[in-house]
Design an enzyme around this catalytic site. Structure first.
Site, PDB file in Angstrom:
ATOM      1  N   GLY A 178       0.786  -1.236   0.000  1.00  0.00           N
ATOM      2  CA  GLY A 178       0.000   0.000   0.000  1.00  0.00           C
ATOM      3  C   GLY A 178       0.815   1.283   0.000  1.00  0.00           C
ATOM      4  O   GLY A 178       1.974   1.311  -0.392  1.00  0.00           O
ATOM      5  N   SER A 179       0.161   2.339   0.498  1.00  0.00           N
ATOM      6  CA  SER A 179       0.632   3.718   0.350  1.00  0.00           C
ATOM      7  C   SER A 179       2.027   3.999   0.895  1.00  0.00           C
ATOM      8  O   SER A 179       2.473   3.402   1.869  1.00  0.00           O
ATOM      9  CB  SER A 179      -0.357   4.637   1.073  1.00  0.00           C
ATOM     10  OG  SER A 179       0.175   5.921   1.198  1.00  0.00           O
TER      11      SER A 179
END
Lengths: 111, 389
Positions: free
Chosen positions: A39-40
């Protein structure tokens, strides 16, 4: 924790817990064993935040490390270990209660 | 990993805490990526600077680097923040200005150029073969594909570390041998009718390897930006090869596979029809509009006086506001909302709309995910017409 983890969204940095489908797991002051990050890129900042507030794990052990996780552990000064035989390590942990890691030694003891 | 004497001294702390920490980040990440050495960069672009995304912690981290002596060693630009620096609009919520200004202050004092834009190539287009350390994924893919610059998707902290040390790790797309196009993407005749953003979303979700896209050579700069940004948002792409555009010598062509994209593949990325009578937010500027695109939008608006079904929001680099004020005023006079140095992806919206219509697949991807909005992807003309027509 046998999964990949996005520190943004799946971790509450204030309380030091991981939010999973089956409930919350506290990781504060413990050895966090998981598959790796996902993810981010904000994830690095979340790891840093946990360390600043004292809610971070003492050490992380992963199957594979990726840049966001590594950068987060470096800025937060949390030891990050990659185990060669992740599945074997995970299975061995099921019967153990304590894990010890000596900083810089590269060896993890479990009993 | 091989380090020069200077790099070793940086790592040991002879250049201060910030440089040592920055060097440590790069070396550790580089080791795990299999880098043999570091490489000198000419331009760092730091992302992860919006308070709305990185919060108090990210803010504290950036301030820490500044307060403990971190300064830019190379030309460095910064990504959009979460507030409008032009003060010309009403849609984006500016209530986080105080928190954002703390971050901005540290960035500026470290010697970074406060461009607050995701199109740093507007300020300094990379030359083919130049090594860069860019964080913003849409800028990374544009630099590699269009300019033939060499950069990985670094993400916030690593781009910041590269700005302070002047180096990044020599691995991934910094190595010519890794810049191989393996999958040729061709379009079926009915796929040409769909907006470029939908093709980008499809490629991002369905392909892992670097794609070879001959049909993209016909696209204008605006559509090309949208295509590439959308690929980088829905997938982890950092590069595409477009024959005739991507500079020769910056990639290797080694096609092993061919896929054909049909209209029905792209249909599901278009999204919803605006409900009759609903309030529409038209949005363009993800990535930020180039001057050419801004002029083109003004031209499309010449026939219209005021918006009928909602608002049109454009996002641009902060500097356009002073430099092209006459053009901005012309657009404002027609009821266009213009936000400078930010965008709805990294900020919060103040008003509710029934549907957002945008030309950008990237904006659609994030507005659906972060803000839970209903979004439709369309061409530039349709975006304008749906608000003004």
């Amino acid at each position: 924790m046998d999964q990949y983890l996005s520190f943004l969204g799946e971790v509450d940095p204030v309380r030091g817990v991981v939010k999973t489908e089956s409930g919350e797991v506290s990781i504060r002051g413990r050895v966090l064993v998981f598959k790796g990050g996902r993810g981010s890129t904000v994830g690095s900042y979340v790891i840093y935040a946990m360390r600043q507030q004292g809610s971070s794990p003492l050490c992380m052990v992963v199957k594979e490390a990726e840049p966001i996780l590594i950068a987060g552990c470096v800025i937060a000064e949390i030891p990050l270990l990659v185990v060669e035989d992740y599945e074997g390590f995970r299975d061995a942990l099921k019967t153990k209660r304590r894990v010890r890691y000596m900083r810089g030694s590269g060896v993890i003891y479990a009993w | 990993m091989y380090l020069t004497k200077e790099q070793e001294a940086m790592l040991r702390g002879e250049y201060g805490w910030s440089t040592a920490k920055a060097m440590e980040i790069i070396v550790r990440v580089g080791e795990s990526m299999g880098a043999d050495r570091l490489v000198e960069i000419v331009h760092a672009h730091v992302s992860g600077v919006s308070f709305s995304n990185i919060g108090v912690y990210g803010s504290r981290f950036i301030r820490d680097f500044y307060e403990k002596g971190g300064r830019a060693r190379v030309y460095t630009t910064v990504n959009p923040g979460c507030v409008d620096y032009g003060g010309l609009q009403s849609i984006i919520d500016n209530s986080l200005l105080e928190q954002q200004s703390i971050i901005d202050d540290a960035l500026v004092r470290m010697g970074f150029k406060p461009v607050f834009t995701c199109i740093p190539y507007w300020y300094r287009p990379p030359a083919p073969g130049e090594h860069l350390a860019w964080g913003e994924s849409s800028a990374v893919i544009f630099a590699n594909t269009f300019y033939g610059g060499f950069t990985n998707r670094e993400g916030g902290p690593i781009a910041l570390a590269a700005a302070i040390t002047g180096y990044t790790y020599h691995a991934g797309l910094h190595v010519l041998g890794n810049r191989r196009a393996r999958v040729a993407v061709t379009l079926a005749p009915d796929a040409y009718a769909y907006p470029a953003g939908t093709l980008g979303l499809w490629i991002g979700e369905n392909l892992r390897e670097t794609p070879f896209i001959p049909s993209a050579a016909r696209l204008g700069m605006g559509e090309l930006k949208v295509l590439l940004a959308s690929m980088a948002a829905s997938g982890s792409h950092a590069m595409a090869v477009i024959p005739g555009l991507t500079p020769r010598g910056t990639y290797i062509e080694e096609l092993e596979e061919r896929v054909t994209v049909e209209g029905r593949d792209l249909e599901r990325y278009v999204g919803e029809e605006p409900p009759p009578g609903g309030r529409v937010l038209g949005y363009m500027g993800c990535p930020h509009l180039s001057l050419g695109e801004l002029v083109e939008t003004a031209r499309l608006l010449k026939r219209h006086r005021y918006p009928r079904r909602g608002r049109l929001l454009l996002t641009i680099p902060a500097e356009y506001v002073s430099r092209y004020s006459w053009l901005i005023n012309e657009l404002k006079a027609r009821g266009v909302d213009i936000a400078a140095g930010t965008c709805p992806v990294v900020s919060r919206l103040r008003e509710r709309y029934d549907v957002v219509i945008t030309n950008s697949g990237k904006a659609a991807f994030y507005l659906r995910k972060i803000h839970g909005l209903r979004v439709r992807v369309a061409g530039v003309r349709e975006v304008v017409e749906s608000v003004y027509g």
